[in-house]
Motif scaffolding. Structure first.
Motif, mmCIF file in Angstrom:
data_model
loop_
_atom_site.group_PDB
_atom_site.id
_atom_site.type_symbol
_atom_site.label_atom_id
_atom_site.label_comp_id
_atom_site.label_asym_id
_atom_site.label_seq_id
_atom_site.Cartn_x
_atom_site.Cartn_y
_atom_site.Cartn_z
ATOM 1 N N LEU A 1 -35.818 8.528 36.279
ATOM 2 C CA LEU A 1 -35.563 7.230 36.907
ATOM 3 C C LEU A 1 -34.875 7.393 38.254
ATOM 4 N N GLY A 2 -33.934 8.316 38.331
ATOM 5 C CA GLY A 2 -33.264 8.557 39.599
ATOM 6 C C GLY A 2 -34.210 9.098 40.656
ATOM 7 N N TYR B 1 -32.936 3.987 53.381
ATOM 8 C CA TYR B 1 -32.681 5.424 53.447
ATOM 9 C C TYR B 1 -31.283 5.749 52.918
ATOM 10 N N ASP B 2 -30.321 4.915 53.289
ATOM 11 C CA ASP B 2 -28.960 5.116 52.793
ATOM 12 C C ASP B 2 -28.896 4.936 51.280
ATOM 13 N N LEU C 1 -28.416 7.144 45.766
ATOM 14 C CA LEU C 1 -29.011 7.278 44.437
ATOM 15 C C LEU C 1 -29.279 8.740 44.094
ATOM 16 N N ALA C 2 -29.708 9.534 45.053
ATOM 17 C CA ALA C 2 -29.946 10.957 44.806
ATOM 18 C C ALA C 2 -28.648 11.679 44.457
ATOM 19 N N LEU C 3 -27.577 11.358 45.158
ATOM 20 C CA LEU C 3 -26.287 11.987 44.861
ATOM 21 C C LEU C 3 -25.768 11.569 43.489
ATOM 22 N N THR D 1 -24.571 12.719 37.798
ATOM 23 C CA THR D 1 -24.747 12.289 36.412
ATOM 24 C C THR D 1 -25.313 13.408 35.554
ATOM 25 N N THR D 2 -26.261 14.148 36.079
ATOM 26 C CA THR D 2 -26.845 15.251 35.317
ATOM 27 C C THR D 2 -25.815 16.348 35.064
ATOM 28 N N VAL D 3 -25.024 16.662 36.052
ATOM 29 C CA VAL D 3 -23.987 17.688 35.871
ATOM 30 C C VAL D 3 -22.955 17.228 34.845
#
Length: 91
Positions: free
Chosen positions: A39-40, A60-61, A66-68, A73-75
């Motif tokens: 989803l991310g 873009y911002d 969202l990418a960060l 979240t995964t970590v």
């Protein structure tokens, strides 16, 4: 917005719906986390397509934020789910 951008945005929205279904009904926590990571990633791609099609810099911002957040979240999920064995001599 061109037809190519619009069709790609609809396809990405379909992927988000499928990912949400997998997140809600995943058999294990790892499946749910992988779906959330999807989803991310798809959300970032959708925001980039919208930014390109609508010529809006704010998207873009949003894609960068969202990418960060997806990476953090995964970590955090990985550190919470798996515990590493203690070394000898360390409690």
């Amino acid at each position: 917005m061109e037809i190519w951008d619009l069709s790609l945005a609809v396809f990405l929205l379909f992927n988000i719906v499928v990912g949400l279904a997998r997140t809600l009904h995943g058999p294990t926590a790892v499946d749910c986390m992988l779906a959330a990571q999807l989803l991310g990633t798809v959300g970032v791609a959708l925001l980039l397509v919208l930014a390109s099609g609508l010529n809006t810099v704010a998207f873009y911002d949003g894609a960068l934020v969202l990418a960060l957040l997806a990476a953090v979240t995964t970590v955090a999920f990985t550190k919470r789910l798996w515990s590493f064995p203690a070394r000898e001599g360390n409690p």
